[in-house]
Design a protein around this motif. Sequence first.
Motif, PDB file in Angstrom:
ATOM      1  N   LYS A  84       5.788 -16.136  10.446  1.00 47.47           N
ATOM      2  CA  LYS A  84       4.557 -16.769  10.905  1.00 47.47           C
ATOM      3  C   LYS A  84       3.651 -15.879  11.737  1.00 47.47           C
ATOM      4  CE  LYS A  84       6.384 -21.461  10.751  1.00 47.47           C
ATOM      5  NZ  LYS A  84       6.515 -22.734  11.481  1.00 47.47           N
ATOM      6  N   THR A  85       4.169 -14.752  12.237  1.00 48.26           N
ATOM      7  CA  THR A  85       3.340 -13.917  13.111  1.00 48.26           C
ATOM      8  C   THR A  85       3.482 -12.447  12.739  1.00 48.26           C
ATOM      9  OG1 THR A  85       5.057 -13.559  14.789  1.00 48.26           O
ATOM     10  CG2 THR A  85       3.708 -15.565  14.989  1.00 48.26           C
ATOM     11  N   LEU A  86       2.459 -11.674  13.110  1.00 47.91           N
ATOM     12  CA  LEU A  86       2.539 -10.229  12.917  1.00 47.91           C
ATOM     13  C   LEU A  86       3.645  -9.623  13.767  1.00 47.91           C
ATOM     14  CD1 LEU A  86      -1.142  -8.881  12.750  1.00 47.91           C
ATOM     15  CD2 LEU A  86       0.557  -8.971  10.909  1.00 47.91           C
ATOM     16  N   MET A 212       1.448   0.635   8.347  1.00 46.05           N
ATOM     17  CA  MET A 212       2.707   0.134   8.896  1.00 46.05           C
ATOM     18  C   MET A 212       3.004  -1.278   8.407  1.00 46.05           C
ATOM     19  SD  MET A 212       3.939  -2.076  11.470  1.00 46.05           S
ATOM     20  CE  MET A 212       2.691  -2.123  12.766  1.00 46.05           C
ATOM     21  N   TYR A 213       1.995  -2.161   8.447  1.00 40.13           N
ATOM     22  CA  TYR A 213       2.238  -3.534   7.996  1.00 40.13           C
ATOM     23  C   TYR A 213       2.462  -3.589   6.484  1.00 40.13           C
ATOM     24  CZ  TYR A 213       1.113  -5.266  12.638  1.00 40.13           C
ATOM     25  OH  TYR A 213       1.141  -5.534  13.986  1.00 40.13           O
ATOM     26  N   SER A 250      -4.179  -0.401  -0.867  1.00 45.81           N
ATOM     27  CA  SER A 250      -3.746   0.719  -1.707  1.00 45.81           C
ATOM     28  C   SER A 250      -2.360   1.212  -1.307  1.00 45.81           C
ATOM     29  CB  SER A 250      -4.757   1.865  -1.639  1.00 45.81           C
ATOM     30  OG  SER A 250      -4.879   2.360  -0.321  1.00 45.81           O
ATOM     31  N   HIS A 251      -2.085   1.262   0.008  1.00 46.04           N
ATOM     32  CA  HIS A 251      -0.769   1.733   0.451  1.00 46.04           C
ATOM     33  C   HIS A 251       0.327   0.743   0.045  1.00 46.04           C
ATOM     34  CE1 HIS A 251       2.023   4.153   2.724  1.00 46.04           C
ATOM     35  NE2 HIS A 251       2.416   3.090   3.415  1.00 46.04           N
ATOM     36  N   LEU A 252       0.048  -0.549   0.174  1.00 51.50           N
ATOM     37  CA  LEU A 252       1.014  -1.558  -0.263  1.00 51.50           C
ATOM     38  C   LEU A 252       1.278  -1.422  -1.760  1.00 51.50           C
ATOM     39  CD1 LEU A 252       2.770  -4.048   0.231  1.00 51.50           C
ATOM     40  CD2 LEU A 252       0.722  -5.467  -0.087  1.00 51.50           C
ATOM     41  N   THR A 253       0.230  -1.256  -2.548  1.00 52.57           N
ATOM     42  CA  THR A 253       0.390  -1.120  -3.998  1.00 52.57           C
ATOM     43  C   THR A 253       1.213   0.118  -4.340  1.00 52.57           C
ATOM     44  OG1 THR A 253      -1.757  -2.199  -4.321  1.00 52.57           O
ATOM     45  CG2 THR A 253      -0.849  -0.972  -6.186  1.00 52.57           C
ATOM     46  N   GLN A 254       0.913   1.223  -3.702  1.00 51.75           N
ATOM     47  CA  GLN A 254       1.626   2.467  -4.001  1.00 51.75           C
ATOM     48  C   GLN A 254       3.091   2.408  -3.590  1.00 51.75           C
ATOM     49  OE1 GLN A 254      -0.720   5.454  -2.001  1.00 51.75           O
ATOM     50  NE2 GLN A 254      -2.564   4.934  -3.170  1.00 51.75           N
ATOM     51  N   THR A 255       3.363   1.877  -2.408  1.00 54.44           N
ATOM     52  CA  THR A 255       4.757   1.810  -1.957  1.00 54.44           C
ATOM     53  C   THR A 255       5.554   0.800  -2.767  1.00 54.44           C
ATOM     54  OG1 THR A 255       4.131   0.228  -0.216  1.00 54.44           O
ATOM     55  CG2 THR A 255       4.237   2.553   0.397  1.00 54.44           C
TER      56      THR A 255
END
Length: 742
Positions: A84-86, A212-213, A250-255
């Motif tokens: 629910k939270t960061l 990071m997220y 883009s970073h989420l997609t690549q990782t």
Amino acid sequence: MFLKKLLTLLHQSLKKLFLFVIKMVAPSSIPKLKSPGSDPELTSPSSDPELQIPSSNSELKSLASDPPPFDPTQPSVPVSYPIKTLEELESRSYFDSFHYPFNKASVPLQHGTTASSPDRPQLLVCHDMAGGYGDDKWVQGGTNGEAYSIWHWHLIDVFVYFSHNLVALPPVSWVNTAHQHGVKVLATFIVEWDAGRAIADKLLATEESSRMYADRLTELALALGFDGWLLNMEVKLNVNQIPNLKTFISHLTQTMHSKIPGSLVIWYDSVTVNGSLSYQNQLNHRNKPFFDICDGIFLNYWWQEDYPSSSAAVAGDRKHDVYFGIDVFGRNTFGGGQWNTNFALDVLKKGDVSAAVFAPGWVYETKQPPDFQTAQNHWWSLVEKSWGIGQRYPSVLPFHSNFDQGRGHHFSVDGLQVLDSSWNNLSSQGFQPFLEYKNSFTTDDIKVLVDLKEGSYRGGSNITFKGSLKGSADFTTRLFLGELPLGNSPLYFTYSVKSKANSLLGLNLNFSTGAGEKKAVLLAPGKVDHLSSKFSRVVTTRELENFGASSGWTIQASSISLSGHTLTEISAFCYKPDPRIVKLDDSNSSDQSTASAEYYAVLGHITVKSSEQKSNFPPSSSWAFKEEHIKWTPGSDGAQTVSVKIIWNLKDGNDSTFPKYNIYAKKVDADPSGKLEAASEFLGVARVQAFYVADYSIPSGSSGVTFFIQVCSVDGSSQTLDASPSYHLNQPPKDQQHYMCY
């Protein structure tokens, strides 16, 4: 007047506080919210019995006895739940949860099941129901035999689990059953409303925070075994935050691609490149920069008829990565949704783009008549007629289906009923049949349905065929559409049947070759000379020994060799014995009465293998056990309850290849000459090599309890209970009858 207003304000504040606590504590009771792209609208609390506001001092006092807030670090019945939270996401606190090991998907995505190449329009289904985490949150199963389920997986390519929590992790039960059917599963990352703006500011504060997220989300997908993310950034942003937003995407997609080949990251049509929260409902220059750096875009629902063709032109060779939203609830959606959802699908199919169907649980939530099962079959039949079939099975061996929908009112193992109460567990779903929906029936029809009431052979469902077959008439209906190439080895078929006299059930198998040659083969118990002209070949099955014979089930088996052919369809074939050789009872006339035309048969399971050999289960001595989180609690009359997490693994250190385990418990008499002769009690199904037993009652006079872990093979067979590994837990001494061990 002032006092009255003050009391009114106080009462309203208490209501708001109560709802806030409910939302924070119990994910399953979050009220239904509107879909993405719509204004939030809470369901009236007074209409939901779980959200009743206390209206008296006695009711307020009763809140003091409510259970404490959910603490994921403490042992309890395993559940799936959101983040629910960061702060929770950043700290990786989820991995410290007691529930984390239970939420790891155990079924890898089954590849090779698609009906054609991936270069075709895709059907994405986004599940949104009452805030999420309802009956589906119970990892080891719940008690609602009428829980919501999806069984038309052959029409779906991608399944998204949606809720209005920051990180909506898909319950592991959805991941397991979707993967079995070749369907990818995505979680949802959503930032919305006023609170979402503060989250977005922290998320996008720097390029480093964005990366990071994204890494944290990838870590979750890899650890839990699902296939990607739907990103729903539904807040207004400053234009100077857009570069970091692009970095996040883009970073989420690549990782994700690096860690999970074939994974998907899909962007929801909300924020534009200038930071505005403005739903475009089509692919254009305002949202295409996001589309360009991920795997697809889920467009909002307010599109017009010409938008698919214009968006396809913008997408170019990525037109199938454009998913046009359809809200089944019909909130401003093209075509109106509901029973007209297929109208929108027709337009999208013509435009050669993909579809994103949002909230198909509308059928269940709005209680469409005459009942959920019938309405669900009807609604999805319209989808199939419009969109077509996306998945085919069997495609690999062994193949087994018990037609279980993951819910029911009883549970059986190899013809023996082990549970006579209601249950639900989507992880228990078998491969779902491709049954064709029929809107009406005549007196001469055979009605076909997945039956949750009639006793089953395995699990909680079967396929029932009932109606009328007169004279030499027969009836065929498809069960599965496959793409299974045959080599030089034969295929071995087994199936279980329970039927009335003179109601016979066989399997009609269709094969094809690359040259277009087609063959129809009938597997049938007994001679069928009067029907042989309808088939290329007729193979007589043999009846196998069945330990569950007392329940009326017979097991039919046969094999067939057709090198160079592909199995394309398995159908059920209903027929009567040859009327020329049947000796009619004295009560029947020679022209056969209405009673003699009655047909009733039940199909319990189908298994297709490349070998006739039975499954090879390790001996019980091959397994090692350990227990964790033991808690004994004394009760009345010397009885006790125990809660414990049981873990098992093979002693040789090899990973188990078995897909699931049936869990039983048996109370043990302290005095061998005593009168306690307890039977084994079925507790549930485990998809991982661990099970949490909660508050299991043990009467006085018992020395403890023995847990049996019945190992199940991928071909559907189970180790006999007597030969299954077991673990005994002794009751503690009387002076230690209330303790917990971690």
